[in-house]
Design a protein around this motif. Structure first.
Motif, PDB file in Angstrom:
ATOM      1  N   UNK A   1       1.105  -1.484  -0.150  1.00  0.00           N
ATOM      2  CA  UNK A   1       0.519  -0.230  -0.238  1.00  0.00           C
ATOM      3  C   UNK A   1       1.351   1.208   0.060  1.00  0.00           C
ATOM      4  N   UNK A   2       0.671   1.870  -1.577  1.00  0.00           N
ATOM      5  CA  UNK A   2       1.682   2.974  -1.094  1.00  0.00           C
ATOM      6  C   UNK A   2       1.179   4.720  -0.650  1.00  0.00           C
ATOM      7  N   UNK A   3       0.132   4.151  -0.780  1.00  0.00           N
ATOM      8  CA  UNK A   3       0.242   6.243   0.169  1.00  0.00           C
ATOM      9  C   UNK A   3      -1.110   6.446   0.952  1.00  0.00           C
ATOM     10  N   UNK A   4      -1.638   7.247   1.302  1.00  0.00           N
ATOM     11  CA  UNK A   4      -3.105   7.195   1.725  1.00  0.00           C
ATOM     12  C   UNK A   4      -4.034   7.449   0.882  1.00  0.00           C
ATOM     13  N   UNK A   5      -5.464   7.223   0.738  1.00  0.00           N
ATOM     14  CA  UNK A   5      -6.329   7.267  -0.476  1.00  0.00           C
ATOM     15  C   UNK A   5      -7.196   9.095  -0.063  1.00  0.00           C
ATOM     16  N   UNK A   6      -7.060   9.338  -1.119  1.00  0.00           N
ATOM     17  CA  UNK A   6      -8.210  10.967  -0.526  1.00  0.00           C
ATOM     18  C   UNK A   6      -9.702  10.952   0.610  1.00  0.00           C
TER      19      UNK A   6
ATOM     20  N   UNK B   1      -8.640   9.066   3.311  1.00  0.00           N
ATOM     21  CA  UNK B   1      -8.121   8.993   4.344  1.00  0.00           C
ATOM     22  C   UNK B   1      -8.001  10.242   4.921  1.00  0.00           C
ATOM     23  N   UNK B   2      -7.269  11.263   3.624  1.00  0.00           N
ATOM     24  CA  UNK B   2      -6.471  12.156   3.646  1.00  0.00           C
ATOM     25  C   UNK B   2      -7.322  13.112   4.249  1.00  0.00           C
ATOM     26  N   UNK B   3      -8.884  13.200   4.072  1.00  0.00           N
ATOM     27  CA  UNK B   3     -10.052  14.029   4.482  1.00  0.00           C
ATOM     28  C   UNK B   3      -9.753  13.854   6.086  1.00  0.00           C
ATOM     29  N   UNK B   4     -10.506  12.336   6.163  1.00  0.00           N
ATOM     30  CA  UNK B   4     -10.297  12.070   7.460  1.00  0.00           C
ATOM     31  C   UNK B   4      -9.156  12.606   8.239  1.00  0.00           C
ATOM     32  N   UNK B   5      -8.371  12.240   7.940  1.00  0.00           N
ATOM     33  CA  UNK B   5      -6.853  12.404   9.374  1.00  0.00           C
ATOM     34  C   UNK B   5      -6.454  14.008   9.034  1.00  0.00           C
ATOM     35  N   UNK B   6      -6.895  15.091   8.278  1.00  0.00           N
ATOM     36  CA  UNK B   6      -6.170  15.966   8.052  1.00  0.00           C
ATOM     37  C   UNK B   6      -4.998  16.286   8.489  1.00  0.00           C
ATOM     38  N   UNK B   7      -4.606  17.738   8.212  1.00  0.00           N
ATOM     39  CA  UNK B   7      -2.906  18.433   8.461  1.00  0.00           C
ATOM     40  C   UNK B   7      -2.557  18.507   9.786  1.00  0.00           C
ATOM     41  N   UNK B   8      -1.687  18.724   9.979  1.00  0.00           N
ATOM     42  CA  UNK B   8      -0.629  18.362  10.092  1.00  0.00           C
ATOM     43  C   UNK B   8      -0.893  16.363  10.266  1.00  0.00           C
ATOM     44  N   UNK B   9      -0.246  15.527   9.674  1.00  0.00           N
ATOM     45  CA  UNK B   9       0.234  14.156  10.247  1.00  0.00           C
ATOM     46  C   UNK B   9       1.624  13.914  10.311  1.00  0.00           C
ATOM     47  N   UNK B  10       1.888  13.141  11.475  1.00  0.00           N
ATOM     48  CA  UNK B  10       2.496  12.234  11.338  1.00  0.00           C
ATOM     49  C   UNK B  10       2.755  11.025  10.843  1.00  0.00           C
ATOM     50  N   UNK B  11       4.070  10.893  10.740  1.00  0.00           N
ATOM     51  CA  UNK B  11       4.679   9.155  10.148  1.00  0.00           C
ATOM     52  C   UNK B  11       5.034   8.983  10.334  1.00  0.00           C
ATOM     53  N   UNK B  12       5.458   7.326  10.738  1.00  0.00           N
ATOM     54  CA  UNK B  12       6.473   6.896  11.260  1.00  0.00           C
ATOM     55  C   UNK B  12       6.300   4.871  11.421  1.00  0.00           C
ATOM     56  N   UNK B  13       7.283   4.630  11.466  1.00  0.00           N
ATOM     57  CA  UNK B  13       8.013   3.224  11.121  1.00  0.00           C
ATOM     58  C   UNK B  13       6.241   2.895  12.172  1.00  0.00           C
ATOM     59  N   UNK B  14       5.764   1.415  11.520  1.00  0.00           N
ATOM     60  CA  UNK B  14       4.797   0.820  13.093  1.00  0.00           C
ATOM     61  C   UNK B  14       5.306   0.256  13.727  1.00  0.00           C
ATOM     62  N   UNK B  15       7.190   0.005  13.492  1.00  0.00           N
ATOM     63  CA  UNK B  15       7.609  -1.257  14.708  1.00  0.00           C
ATOM     64  C   UNK B  15       9.113  -0.284  15.255  1.00  0.00           C
TER      65      UNK B  15
END
Length: 370
Positions: free
Chosen positions: A170-175, A177-191
């Motif tokens: 899964x390469x990236x967020x869907x439109x 999902x972007x609408x739901x999360x909004x900005x800013x977001x934090x991108x991080x390794x799960x583990x």
């Protein structure tokens, strides 16, 4: 050496990106373990996974300027077999192959990140029948994987932030999902931990690069909605009789600039360990009722993940006092600036007593289902 003392193997280093932080933590632990009560066997794990007899000199494991320490792979090679009848640490050097170097009463795995804090070494120690400090296999694995930690916390009714999990393929967020999360977001390794591989994204054009950076550390990536609030941490400690207590809450505030002259956007790796940009309020400047809610919720989070030994529970405290659990760390840092020992010191348990409690709790718990 007299065997009326408990023999503690302090294991540090490891294969994760947090190798250096583990070394610094171990140096601090080695400095504060009560040598009147414990025999200490330092065991280093190199970045390639080799076990060696480590240094017992904390100065060799200290941060020097911005230079990070590491385990010296040229030292005596050791292994801890998963066979409980072998008697402890075994020497691997050809001229001493099979020699039992040292029996071990308890292991203190001062390891951060994958291959140490995620249930892997805990499983080995269970197989070997050696008691160890900290969470067991399940709690270690669940807390290390932030996706499942949040699921378990939410299942117990604890407040967590919104997120999307990007699995391999899964390469990236869907439109949507972007609408739901909004900005800013934090991108991080799960583990991963120590804020390694984390990016604060303020525009969607930067999202894919942030995902690529996180995937350098873990193929599974989390994209989390930003939570507005103060960063407050609570240390949790289990005692030999099974009692669990929480420390006073402690707050982190970024007040300075890093080596590049700019203020960090969040409490990242450099802010934590390399740059003098933070101040800590211990206890945090909160009302009594709010502090008590945090302490109660920290113990609840510890139990939700079936924690043992110790944990640090990180919260966001919102403008109106709303609480959000950010994560649960089952082997928090033990560096000289780490919040876990500092919070307990202010709460009334000094560093040597804290370490003694952790070792005695591990011995009392043992291994298996007893």
């Amino acid at each position: 050496m007299s065997r009326d003392k408990v023999r503690v193997a302090v294991v540090f280093g490891g294969r994760s990106s947090e190798h250096a932080i583990s070394c610094i933590s171990a140096g601090s632990v080695l400095s504060h373990l009560d040598r009147e009560r414990f025999e200490v066997v330092p065991v280093g794990i190199t970045t390639t996974g080799a076990w060696v007899l480590g240094t017992d000199d904390p100065r060799e494991l200290a941060l020097s300027g911005r230079a990070l320490p590491s385990v010296n792979e040229s030292r005596t090679a050791l292994a801890l077999p998963g066979d409980p009848t072998r008697g402890g640490l075994v020497v691997l050097d050809p001229d001493r192959a099979g020699e039992v170097f040292s029996g071990v009463d308890v292991v203190f795995p001062v390891l951060h990140g994958p291959f140490g804090e995620d249930g892997t070494i805990q499983g080995l120690l269970e197989m070997a029948g050696v008691p160890y400090v900290g969470a067991g296999v399940l709690a270690s694995a669940a807390a290390m994987d932030k996706e499942f930690a949040k699921k378990l916390l939410a299942a117990d009714g604890l407040p967590v932030g919104d997120l999307v999990v990007l699995r391999p393929g899964t390469a990236t967020l869907t439109p949507e999902q972007r609408d739901r999360l909004g900005l800013p977001v934090f991108v991080k390794p799960a583990r991963a931990g120590s804020s390694v591989g984390i990016t604060r994204v303020t525009e969607w054009a930067a999202l894919d690069d942030a995902i690529a950076l996180a995937r350098e550390h873990d193929p599974k990536v989390l994209v989390e909605a930003a939570v507005v609030g103060r960063e407050v941490e609570v240390a949790v400690l289990e005692f030999p009789d099974g009692t669990v207590r929480a420390s006073v809450p402690a707050e982190i505030r970024i007040v300075g600039t890093g080596a590049d002259g700019s203020a960090p956007e969040f409490y990242d790796f450099e802010a934590k360990y390399l740059d003098d940009v933070c101040e800590f309020d211990i206890p945090a400047k909160l009302g009594d009722a709010e502090s008590e809610r945090l302490r109660e919720m920290a113990v609840a989070a510890f139990r939700a993940l079936d924690g043992q030994g110790l944990a640090r529970v990180d919260f966001f405290v919102g403008p109106s006092g709303e609480l959000t659990v950010n994560e649960v760390n089952t082997m928090p840092g033990f560096t000289p600036i780490s919040m876990f020992p500092r919070a307990w010191s202010v709460t009334g348990i000094d560093y040597p007593t804290l370490l003694t409690t952790l070792v005695e709790t591990a011995v009392a718990r043992g291994t298996g289902l007893r």
